[in-house]
Design a protein around this motif. Structure first.
Motif, short mmCIF file in Angstrom:
data_model
loop_
_atom_site.label_atom_id
_atom_site.label_comp_id
_atom_site.label_asym_id
_atom_site.label_seq_id
_atom_site.Cartn_x
_atom_site.Cartn_y
_atom_site.Cartn_z
N GLY A 159 0.81 -1.22 0.00
CA GLY A 159 0.00 0.00 0.00
C GLY A 159 0.84 1.26 0.00
N LEU A 160 2.15 1.11 -0.22
CA LEU A 160 3.03 2.28 -0.23
C LEU A 160 3.02 2.97 -1.58
CD1 LEU A 160 6.05 0.69 1.66
CD2 LEU A 160 4.41 2.34 2.56
N PRO A 176 -5.40 2.55 3.14
CA PRO A 176 -4.03 3.08 3.31
C PRO A 176 -3.12 2.05 3.98
CG PRO A 176 -5.59 4.18 4.79
CD PRO A 176 -6.40 3.32 3.88
N ALA A 177 -1.84 2.19 3.73
CA ALA A 177 -0.86 1.19 4.15
C ALA A 177 -0.97 0.84 5.63
CB ALA A 177 0.55 1.69 3.84
N HIS A 178 -1.21 1.85 6.47
CA HIS A 178 -1.14 1.55 7.91
C HIS A 178 -2.33 0.76 8.41
CE1 HIS A 178 -3.41 5.33 7.85
NE2 HIS A 178 -3.86 5.02 9.06
N ARG A 179 -3.37 0.60 7.57
CA ARG A 179 -4.51 -0.20 8.02
C ARG A 179 -4.58 -1.55 7.30
NH1 ARG A 179 -7.92 4.29 7.40
NH2 ARG A 179 -7.68 5.75 9.12
N PHE A 195 7.42 -1.13 18.07
CA PHE A 195 6.80 0.03 17.41
C PHE A 195 5.37 -0.26 16.94
CE2 PHE A 195 5.90 2.94 13.97
CZ PHE A 195 6.38 4.14 14.44
N GLY A 196 5.19 -1.37 16.22
CA GLY A 196 3.88 -1.70 15.67
C GLY A 196 2.83 -1.88 16.75
N MET A 248 1.79 1.38 18.12
CA MET A 248 0.85 2.07 17.23
C MET A 248 -0.56 1.53 17.44
SD MET A 248 2.50 4.36 15.65
CE MET A 248 3.70 4.55 16.96
N ASN A 281 -1.67 7.54 1.73
CA ASN A 281 -0.68 7.62 2.79
C ASN A 281 -0.11 9.02 2.98
OD1 ASN A 281 -0.78 4.76 3.13
ND2 ASN A 281 0.41 4.61 1.24
N VAL A 301 4.69 3.11 8.49
CA VAL A 301 3.32 2.94 8.00
C VAL A 301 2.97 1.45 7.87
CG1 VAL A 301 1.88 3.25 5.97
CG2 VAL A 301 3.11 5.20 6.91
N GLY A 356 1.71 -0.03 10.95
CA GLY A 356 0.43 0.39 11.47
C GLY A 356 0.35 1.83 11.92
N ALA A 357 1.39 2.64 11.66
CA ALA A 357 1.32 4.05 12.04
C ALA A 357 0.62 4.82 10.93
CB ALA A 357 2.72 4.61 12.26
N SER A 358 -0.34 5.68 11.30
CA SER A 358 -0.95 6.53 10.28
C SER A 358 0.12 7.49 9.78
CB SER A 358 -2.11 7.31 10.90
OG SER A 358 -1.60 8.28 11.80
N PRO A 359 -0.10 8.10 8.59
CA PRO A 359 0.93 9.02 8.07
C PRO A 359 1.33 10.08 9.08
CG PRO A 359 -0.71 8.60 6.40
CD PRO A 359 -1.19 7.92 7.64
N ARG A 391 1.14 9.92 12.41
CA ARG A 391 1.91 9.30 13.50
C ARG A 391 3.29 8.90 13.01
NH1 ARG A 391 -1.19 4.85 16.77
NH2 ARG A 391 -0.07 5.61 18.60
#
Lengths: 211, 542
Positions: free
Chosen positions: A49-50, A69-72, A96-97, A100, B12, B443, B446-449, B451
């Motif tokens: 998703g990047l 989006p990538a983070h979800r 880290f993950g 988050m 993102n 990202v 799991g960090a939002s952009p 964050r």
């Protein structure tokens, strides 16, 4: 599990990915084998998703995640050059993950310890990541990506740049680890031996490949 | 393979409000306290007649001529003096290298009044108030620029390159002339520009060492504005100076671009000098340079213990006495109180500079290509002389409801304006060096952009911010030019107090000035030592 359908990526005039499709089953480890510079990394970035593709879609568990989006996406990635956060300790990198996700501190700490154990670095938690050897950094990067339990783990040439001995040892360790954690993984590599050691199935990269 | 390492895009992307939110405070501060005052100065100048009136002032030609030639001579001498130590310090490893490097580079960060006082302490009375004193102090001040800039270039010239020339039959002199100097040219031009700019706009050193006979443009601006009440004239001269500076910077960046060469391979490791010639040269140059750099500072400390030719602690002991018990000397200068004032102002100025500079750097880095305008805007105060800055503030905030001339915070605010560009320059390269993939990694974890930005970018700005804080504190502690305009009696900073004490007759005030300058010297050196340590762990291994 992971289903890549007709993904196309263009950089200006050049078409890097032309209607690429690929399938990875639940718990399967697939190696994508091909020369470097052939667009394999670009495909990983699309899956993570990047990178937004010019066409096609990415499906996880039967759901189209193309717009997520990538983070979800809950798709983890081990970068070729690790990309550890230089301002954080090993433990903070691995946790880290989870941080988050807002997990409680105690849970993060025990999970981090567990993962460092798993990758064979139990004593390095408080080390600064800039003080790691090449092999240690790769292991930390792997632990960091596994910690939030991604649905799919992408590995972008994770063992390049290591000397032969270390490379072989880490490849064997990686194979065991992915099996032990039951991780669904897609590995990108240019090394057939590495692919054979780590993956259940190897897909040879060819333009517009389908599985 | 580089295309996919682009910034995060699409879903993102960072929220659109982030850059404006970060930039709001810096833009407001720079617009209010820099652009508006400079605009006010310009408005004074475009008034009919003011330019003609000012340019016909008798003696102005002499001022311009002195300003120019002392800057040119200072620049040439600085290059000449700094060249050899720059080469040796960049090439060789030897005992005492770090000490010599510190001795050579620290003066650049010293307050102008400390340097001025140090040369008053060192030079015989006959040289006080002469152009020679000004030029010598300028060389001392700016050798660091040559050692840093030219040394950095030396360090990347592969030793085999001059070696190759030698095998082709070039003599050492020919190697220097045909190989080394052309390679060093961009660095030499850059160093010459910086030294010229600093010496052209020099204020504190000239005030203390040049005397009434040798005013630079900067001194003349201050004199017109504060002593003669000729604000229009001062404004015209300020603008004249601004235009000259802009011209020099433009020429320099063109010359550097033309001469720019790509040297691959990175820094050549330091090595021990080999053979008698190299060893002898290294010992000679570093000893002489070290001694020359140490002498003024040592004399400053020494002379603070001498009153009327005898060693005494009088100057130091009487620093702390309340003004009233010093009959005849209590003209509103209280040395100890000035220390308190300076520390308080430094704290306020550092805070302002960190907030404004830190936010600006983050905004510039996050805005990427669009950050260029803000970047230039934040650097503007650096290209403006301190006297111009002070004058602008003075003539802008003089009417109700913003008659702020008497407000105490105008002084630290002026300091902060001077210091902010340094903070931006400290933070920005670090933020720009953060690989996009680090944000991408955050990202995928799991960090939002937003964050990811907070955890990866903002967090890594801490360390350079600390360095920026040190520079800002040093700038504020030593600032003299702008403070001259903004200071109010009873709230003198240490540099102002030193200036006042030196302006007074008698051996005791002089020794007291040296004592106060010694304190300022130590304070500044401590601040620099705290921030200027080589980075213990540099970010990223690859």
């Amino acid at each position: 599990m992971l289903d890549v359908r007709d993904v196309t990526v263009r950089f200006g005039e050049r078409t890097v990915l032309d209607r690429v499709s690929l399938n990875v089953a639940d718990g399967e480890v697939v190696a994508l084998l091909g020369p470097s510079g052939s667009g394999k990394s670009t495909l990983l970035r699309v899956i993570a998703g990047l990178l937004v593709p010019d066409g096609g879609s990415v499906w996880v568990d039967g759901i189209d995640v193309s717009a997520v989006p990538a983070h979800r996406r809950q798709i983890g990635m081990v970068f070729q050059d690790e990309q550890l956060f230089p301002h954080l300790t090993v433990a903070a990198n691995v946790g880290f993950g989870l941080r988050m996700q807002g997990r409680p501190k105690g849970e993060i700490a025990s999970r981090v310890a567990e993962l460092l154990d798993l990758v064979g670095l139990p004593s390095l938690a408080d080390r600064h990541v800039t003080k790691l050897s090449g092999g240690e950094a790769k292991r930390v990067a792997l632990a960091r990506s596994l910690a939030p339990q991604p649905r799919v783990l992408l590995l972008d040439e994770p063992l390049t740049g290591l000397d032969r001995d270390l490379h072989d040892r880490l490849a064997a360790d990686l194979a065991t680890l992915l099996r032990a954690t039951g991780t669904t993984a897609l590995l990108v590599t240019h090394d057939p031996d590495e692919a054979a050691t780590i993956a259940d199935r190897t897909v040879r990269w060819s333009p517009g490949l389908a599985s | 393979m580089d295309e996919h390492r682009a910034a995060l895009t699409g879903p993102n992307r960072l929220p659109r409000w982030l850059v404006p939110a970060l930039a709001a405070a810096p833009v407001a501060v720079v617009a209010t306290f820099f652009l508006w005052p400079v605009g006010t100065l310009l408005a004074r100048v475009v008034r009919p007649g003011s330019v003609g009136d000012t340019l016909s002032i008798p003696g102005l030609g002499d001022v311009l001529w002195f300003t120019l030639w002392q800057a040119v001579v200072s620049t040439v001498l600085t290059l000449a003096v700094g060249f050899a130590p720059a080469a040796l310090l960049a090439r060789y490893r030897f005992p005492g290298r770090r000490a010599v490097l510190a001795l050579v580079t620290v003066p650049f960060m010293l307050p102008t009044v400390v340097v001025g006082a140090a040369f008053l302490a060192l030079l015989p009375d006959g040289l006080h108030g002469t152009a020679t004193a000004v030029v010598v102090a300028h060389v001392f001040f700016n050798v660091a620029v040559v050692v840093r800039l030219v040394g950095a270039m030396w360090a990347v010239i592969p030793p085999d390159l001059p070696g190759a020339a030698r095998t082709l039959g070039a003599s050492p002199a020919q190697v220097l002339r045909h190989v080394l100097l052309p390679l060093l040219r961009p660095a030499l031009v850059a160093a010459a520009t910086v030294v010229f700019l600093f010496t052209f706009t020099s204020y504190g050193v000239v005030v203390l060492l040049g005397g009434a006979a040798n005013p630079t443009l900067e001194v003349e601006i201050a004199r017109r504005a504060t002593q003669l009440g000729d604000v229009d004239g001062a404004a015209v001269l300020s603008v004249l100076q601004l235009v000259t500076l802009a011209g020099v910077v433009w020429w320099s960046s063109r010359a550097q671009r033309r001469a720019a060469l790509q040297l691959g391979g990175g820094s050549v490791p330091l090595r021990r000098p080999r053979g008698r010639r190299e060893r002898g040269l290294t010992v000679a140059v570093t000893t002489v340079t070290g001694a020359l750099m140490a002498a003024p500072l040592a004399m400053l400390v020494l002379q603070s213990f001498r009153v009327g030719g005898r060693f005494t602690l009088n100057a130091w002991r009487r620093l702390g006495e309340p003004a009233s018990s010093r009959p005849g000397s209590g003209l509103g200068v209280d040395p100890v109180a000035s220390l308190g004032v300076s520390l308080r102002y430094a704290l306020v100025a550092t805070t302002i500079a960190l907030v404004v500079g830190g936010l600006a750097a983050m905004a510039i880095a996050s805005a990427r290509r669009h950050g260029r305008l803000l970047d230039i805007g934040m650097m503007l105060p650096l290209g403006t002389s301190a006297v111009t800055l002070g004058l602008g503030l003075l003539i802008t905030f003089d009417t109700v409801p913003y008659d702020w001339r008497g407000e105490w915070w105008m002084v630290p605010l002026g300091h902060a304006l001077v210091a902010t560009p340094f903070v931006v320059r400290a933070v920005l390269p670090v933020l720009r060096a953060v690989p996009d993939d680090q944000r991408a990694a955050a990202v995928t974890l799991g960090a939002s952009p937003l964050r990811a930005w907070w955890w990866v970018d903002a967090r890594q700005a801490w360390r350079p911010l600390l360095a920026g804080a040190g520079i800002a504190a040093a700038v504020s502690l030593g600032e003299f030019g702008a403070t001259t305009f903004l200071t109010r009696s009873g709230r003198e900073t240490v540099p102002i107090a030193i200036g006042r004490l030196l302006g007074r007759a008698g051996a005791l005030p002089r020794a007291q000035a040296f004592a106060l300058a010694t304190i300022l010297l130590v304070a500044t050196a401590v601040v620099i030592a705290l921030v200027d340590r080589p980075e213990v762990d540099r970010a990223g291994r690859s």
